[in-house]
Design a protein around this motif. Structure first.
Motif, PDB file in Angstrom:
ATOM      1  N   ALA A 278      18.080  29.845  36.746  1.00 31.32           N
ATOM      2  CA  ALA A 278      18.242  30.819  37.820  1.00 31.32           C
ATOM      3  C   ALA A 278      18.197  32.236  37.258  1.00 31.32           C
ATOM      4  O   ALA A 278      18.528  32.487  36.104  1.00 31.32           O
ATOM      5  N   GLY A 279      17.805  33.183  38.103  1.00 38.22           N
ATOM      6  CA  GLY A 279      17.800  34.578  37.705  1.00 38.22           C
ATOM      7  C   GLY A 279      19.212  35.126  37.639  1.00 38.22           C
ATOM      8  O   GLY A 279      20.164  34.495  38.117  1.00 38.22           O
ATOM      9  N   PRO A 280      19.382  36.328  37.074  1.00 35.42           N
ATOM     10  CA  PRO A 280      20.730  36.894  36.893  1.00 35.42           C
ATOM     11  C   PRO A 280      21.520  37.021  38.189  1.00 35.42           C
ATOM     12  O   PRO A 280      22.681  36.623  38.254  1.00 35.42           O
ATOM     13  N   ARG A 281      20.888  37.582  39.238  1.00 34.45           N
ATOM     14  CA  ARG A 281      21.632  37.757  40.489  1.00 34.45           C
ATOM     15  C   ARG A 281      21.958  36.417  41.126  1.00 34.45           C
ATOM     16  O   ARG A 281      23.069  36.202  41.616  1.00 34.45           O
ATOM     17  N   ALA A 282      20.998  35.499  41.123  1.00 29.54           N
ATOM     18  CA  ALA A 282      21.230  34.176  41.712  1.00 29.54           C
ATOM     19  C   ALA A 282      22.366  33.454  40.986  1.00 29.54           C
ATOM     20  O   ALA A 282      23.157  32.736  41.608  1.00 29.54           O
ATOM     21  N   THR A 283      22.470  33.657  39.679  1.00 36.46           N
ATOM     22  CA  THR A 283      23.533  33.014  38.916  1.00 36.46           C
ATOM     23  C   THR A 283      24.893  33.556  39.332  1.00 36.46           C
ATOM     24  O   THR A 283      25.860  32.795  39.477  1.00 36.46           O
ATOM     25  N   VAL A 284      24.989  34.874  39.510  1.00 36.05           N
ATOM     26  CA  VAL A 284      26.269  35.459  39.929  1.00 36.05           C
ATOM     27  C   VAL A 284      26.630  34.993  41.334  1.00 36.05           C
ATOM     28  O   VAL A 284      27.802  34.693  41.613  1.00 36.05           O
ATOM     29  N   VAL A 285      25.662  34.908  42.216  1.00 34.11           N
ATOM     30  CA  VAL A 285      25.933  34.420  43.570  1.00 34.11           C
ATOM     31  C   VAL A 285      26.447  32.983  43.517  1.00 34.11           C
ATOM     32  O   VAL A 285      27.410  32.618  44.208  1.00 34.11           O
ATOM     33  N   ALA A 286      25.827  32.151  42.699  1.00 38.87           N
ATOM     34  CA  ALA A 286      26.267  30.756  42.562  1.00 38.87           C
ATOM     35  C   ALA A 286      27.668  30.687  41.980  1.00 38.87           C
ATOM     36  O   ALA A 286      28.504  29.871  42.408  1.00 38.87           O
ATOM     37  N   LEU A 287      27.948  31.540  41.007  1.00 43.33           N
ATOM     38  CA  LEU A 287      29.272  31.579  40.402  1.00 43.33           C
ATOM     39  C   LEU A 287      30.318  31.999  41.429  1.00 43.33           C
ATOM     40  O   LEU A 287      31.409  31.407  41.511  1.00 43.33           O
ATOM     41  N   ALA A 288      29.991  33.009  42.244  1.00 42.54           N
ATOM     42  CA  ALA A 288      30.917  33.460  43.284  1.00 42.54           C
ATOM     43  C   ALA A 288      31.154  32.365  44.316  1.00 42.54           C
ATOM     44  O   ALA A 288      32.287  32.123  44.742  1.00 42.54           O
ATOM     45  N   ALA A 289      30.086  31.686  44.720  1.00 48.37           N
ATOM     46  CA  ALA A 289      30.226  30.610  45.710  1.00 48.37           C
ATOM     47  C   ALA A 289      31.115  29.490  45.176  1.00 48.37           C
ATOM     48  O   ALA A 289      31.946  28.928  45.909  1.00 48.37           O
ATOM     49  N   ARG A 337      24.408  40.620  32.936  1.00 49.35           N
ATOM     50  CA  ARG A 337      22.979  40.265  32.998  1.00 49.35           C
ATOM     51  C   ARG A 337      22.353  40.804  34.273  1.00 49.35           C
ATOM     52  O   ARG A 337      21.214  41.279  34.273  1.00 49.35           O
ATOM     53  N   ALA A 338      23.111  40.727  35.363  1.00 51.58           N
ATOM     54  CA  ALA A 338      22.601  41.223  36.648  1.00 51.58           C
ATOM     55  C   ALA A 338      22.731  42.737  36.783  1.00 51.58           C
ATOM     56  O   ALA A 338      21.956  43.367  37.506  1.00 51.58           O
ATOM     57  N   ARG A 339      23.741  43.317  36.103  1.00 52.25           N
ATOM     58  CA  ARG A 339      23.987  44.760  36.171  1.00 52.25           C
ATOM     59  C   ARG A 339      24.087  45.321  34.752  1.00 52.25           C
ATOM     60  O   ARG A 339      25.166  45.671  34.279  1.00 52.25           O
ATOM     61  N   PRO A 340      22.958  45.430  34.034  1.00 59.50           N
ATOM     62  CA  PRO A 340      23.003  45.905  32.643  1.00 59.50           C
ATOM     63  C   PRO A 340      23.461  47.350  32.506  1.00 59.50           C
ATOM     64  O   PRO A 340      23.762  47.800  31.394  1.00 59.50           O
ATOM     65  N   ASP A 341      23.544  48.069  33.626  1.00 59.07           N
ATOM     66  CA  ASP A 341      24.013  49.457  33.575  1.00 59.07           C
ATOM     67  C   ASP A 341      25.525  49.558  33.386  1.00 59.07           C
ATOM     68  O   ASP A 341      26.044  50.635  33.074  1.00 59.07           O
ATOM     69  N   LEU A 342      26.241  48.451  33.575  1.00 55.80           N
ATOM     70  CA  LEU A 342      27.697  48.458  33.444  1.00 55.80           C
ATOM     71  C   LEU A 342      28.105  48.192  32.005  1.00 55.80           C
ATOM     72  O   LEU A 342      27.474  47.384  31.310  1.00 55.80           O
ATOM     73  N   ASP A 343      29.186  48.855  31.555  1.00 55.43           N
ATOM     74  CA  ASP A 343      29.731  48.502  30.253  1.00 55.43           C
ATOM     75  C   ASP A 343      30.770  47.396  30.440  1.00 55.43           C
ATOM     76  O   ASP A 343      31.051  46.963  31.567  1.00 55.43           O
ATOM     77  N   ALA A 344      31.360  46.938  29.329  1.00 53.46           N
ATOM     78  CA  ALA A 344      32.256  45.782  29.379  1.00 53.46           C
ATOM     79  C   ALA A 344      33.474  46.038  30.256  1.00 53.46           C
ATOM     80  O   ALA A 344      33.886  45.172  31.038  1.00 53.46           O
ATOM     81  N   ARG A 345      34.062  47.225  30.171  1.00 56.84           N
ATOM     82  CA  ARG A 345      35.268  47.512  30.940  1.00 56.84           C
ATOM     83  C   ARG A 345      34.966  47.661  32.426  1.00 56.84           C
ATOM     84  O   ARG A 345      35.736  47.189  33.278  1.00 56.84           O
ATOM     85  N   GLN A 346      33.882  48.299  32.739  1.00 55.77           N
ATOM     86  CA  GLN A 346      33.494  48.419  34.143  1.00 55.77           C
ATOM     87  C   GLN A 346      33.223  47.045  34.749  1.00 55.77           C
ATOM     88  O   GLN A 346      33.622  46.761  35.881  1.00 55.77           O
ATOM     89  N   THR A 347      32.565  46.202  33.982  1.00 54.69           N
ATOM     90  CA  THR A 347      32.274  44.851  34.451  1.00 54.69           C
ATOM     91  C   THR A 347      33.560  44.087  34.726  1.00 54.69           C
ATOM     92  O   THR A 347      33.699  43.435  35.768  1.00 54.69           O
ATOM     93  N   ARG A 348      34.511  44.171  33.805  1.00 57.31           N
ATOM     94  CA  ARG A 348      35.771  43.453  33.974  1.00 57.31           C
ATOM     95  C   ARG A 348      36.511  43.943  35.219  1.00 57.31           C
ATOM     96  O   ARG A 348      37.081  43.150  35.973  1.00 57.31           O
ATOM     97  N   LEU A 349      36.505  45.234  35.446  1.00 50.03           N
ATOM     98  CA  LEU A 349      37.179  45.770  36.623  1.00 50.03           C
ATOM     99  C   LEU A 349      36.554  45.222  37.901  1.00 50.03           C
ATOM    100  O   LEU A 349      37.267  44.843  38.844  1.00 50.03           O
ATOM    101  N   LEU A 350      35.223  45.161  37.960  1.00 48.51           N
ATOM    102  CA  LEU A 350      34.556  44.662  39.164  1.00 48.51           C
ATOM    103  C   LEU A 350      34.770  43.156  39.337  1.00 48.51           C
ATOM    104  O   LEU A 350      34.887  42.673  40.468  1.00 48.51           O
ATOM    105  N   VAL A 351      34.820  42.421  38.232  1.00 43.01           N
ATOM    106  CA  VAL A 351      35.102  40.983  38.341  1.00 43.01           C
ATOM    107  C   VAL A 351      36.471  40.767  38.976  1.00 43.01           C
ATOM    108  O   VAL A 351      36.632  39.944  39.887  1.00 43.01           O
ATOM    109  N   HIS A 352      37.461  41.516  38.533  1.00 43.55           N
ATOM    110  CA  HIS A 352      38.790  41.397  39.126  1.00 43.55           C
ATOM    111  C   HIS A 352      38.796  41.858  40.586  1.00 43.55           C
ATOM    112  O   HIS A 352      39.546  41.312  41.398  1.00 43.55           O
ATOM    113  N   ALA A 353      37.964  42.838  40.912  1.00 45.58           N
ATOM    114  CA  ALA A 353      37.854  43.254  42.317  1.00 45.58           C
ATOM    115  C   ALA A 353      37.355  42.091  43.170  1.00 45.58           C
ATOM    116  O   ALA A 353      37.839  41.866  44.289  1.00 45.58           O
ATOM    117  N   GLY A 354      36.401  41.333  42.628  1.00 47.73           N
ATOM    118  CA  GLY A 354      35.930  40.147  43.347  1.00 47.73           C
ATOM    119  C   GLY A 354      37.025  39.122  43.533  1.00 47.73           C
ATOM    120  O   GLY A 354      37.170  38.527  44.612  1.00 47.73           O
TER     121      GLY A 354
END
Length: 387
Positions: A278-289, A337-354
């Motif tokens: 699966a592509g990066p976005r599809a993988t994140v969607v599957a993970l969220a589901a 992988r889906a949002r390469p513009d994010l750094d590690a800390r920004q990514t972690r914050l958004l994961v917790h937001a989810g």
């Protein structure tokens, strides 16, 4: 002649300092594990001085709960009628971030409030939710306006559930973007469109030990670990209380087994959701589901594991914390992988937001495990991740 030493001046805001210190201790250690002595030490006073302000631990706990929600109510109420949704979200975010260390008290520990105090707290939160719902309806009309408002507040409140170090201005910007993306998501449009999720089978209790665990989990989820007795667990299984000890050395070992079961089931759900093709976005969607489906299917187990892990002895905590870190690492890897513009800390914050969206939206839906609810919450999580 030597002058007498000057007595230390009592700070005028000592009561406020006590509340801030107590909120942090209650948030990190849980209501029952926290002690008045520990809170007093955090303020630099004696326990006797602390009792001059609050007659007991419960009174202090209830005050902490009310102070924070009163700040949120004030932040929303003080916004002028012409304020935009972004403006009011920003005000709520600033209050939440400023008191990040004590915010975890609300997600799980508020269940230890007495019924009347819990109703008062719920009514105050209701004021915040209603104002946000009105603003969502005004700026982004559509179905499920209240659910979108609650989910956005869940994304904002998630900052209190982790310790990721990041500049305050960057936190505010990321949470605002996440919350706004949540309210512009369309949960209804996702109905029937989510991926088919293959969850691991719900464990069937085939031994007496498994029966005890299965009976304890809903009791822990409903009443809190500290309030449940071995007598209640034994009654639920049809055993004499002494028989519990033939299978578990103590109640805390039942809790540890519940947390390990939750970690194992979640790991299986995540593994089944990841498709290398699966592509990066599809993988994140599957993970969220998969995460949403797991949260609805195993709600009691999940709430126990997340709410009570802080109360476990360090030796029992360690494998569970490692499992949590591994789970978050999977999310971070896939989201970057889906949002390469994010750094590690920004990514972690958004994961917790989810994650925050799942908790608050699930509660708003009373964890009714229907395909439409799971699809809707998945769509809101994708919004929180800013995909």
């Amino acid at each position: 002649m030597t002058a007498e030493p000057t007595a230390a001046t009592r700070p005028r805001n000592r009561k406020q300092l006590i509340i801030e210190a107590a909120g942090q201790v209650f948030s990190e250690r849980g209501y029952h594990a926290a002690s008045m002595e520990e809170i007093a030490a955090g303020v630099g006073i004696s326990a006797a001085a602390l009792y001059r302000h609050f007659p007991n631990k419960y009174a202090l706990f209830a005050e902490c709960a009310n102070v924070m929600v009163d700040r949120l109510v004030a932040a929303v109420a003080e916004a002028p009628p012409e304020a935009s949704l972004a403006d009011v979200f920003t005000a709520v975010i600033r209050v939440t971030v400023a008191h990040r260390a004590s915010g975890g008290l609300y997600r799980w520990e508020a269940r230890y409030l007495e019924p009347a105090d819990r109703r008062t707290l719920r009514a105050k939160f209701g004021q915040v939710v209603e104002r946000m719902t009105e603003m969502v309806r005004r700026e982004h009309p559509g179905p499920d306006d209240r659910l979108r408002a609650v989910a956005a507040l869940g994304a904002i409140g998630s900052i209190a559930m982790h310790h990721t170090s990041i500049a305050q201005r960057r936190i505010e910007d990321l949470l605002l973007t996440s919350a706004l993306r949540v309210v512009t998501a369309d949960p209804a449009a996702a109905a029937g469109s989510a991926l088919v999720v293959q969850l691991p089978e719900r464990p069937v209790p085939r031994t007496r030990r498994a029966e005890i665990l299965a009976a304890a989990i809903p009791l822990f989820a409903r009443d809190g670990f500290a309030n449940v007795t071995n007598v209640q667990i034994a009654q639920a299984v049809g055993l004499a209380p002494s028989a519990i000890y033939r299978h578990y050395p103590g109640k805390v070992d039942i809790l540890a087994a519940a947390c390990l079961q939750a970690a194992g089931l979640l790991a299986q759900a995540v593994d089944r959701s990841l498709d290398p093709a699966a592509g990066p976005r599809a993988t994140v969607v599957a993970l969220a589901a998969a995460y949403v489906a797991y949260s609805f299917e195993h709600n009691a187990l999940t709430s126990v594991a997340e709410a009570e892990i802080a109360g476990l002895p360090a030796g029992l905590q360690r494998p569970l914390i490692l499992a949590q870190r591994e789970h978050i690492a999977v999310w971070e890897q896939q989201l970057r992988r889906a949002r390469p513009d994010l750094d590690a800390r920004q990514t972690r914050l958004l994961v917790h937001a989810g994650f925050g969206v799942v908790v608050e939206a699930g509660r708003a839906l009373r964890w009714q495990n229907t395909p439409a609810h799971r699809d809707a919450v998945t769509a809101l999580v994708i919004g929180a991740l800013t995909l």
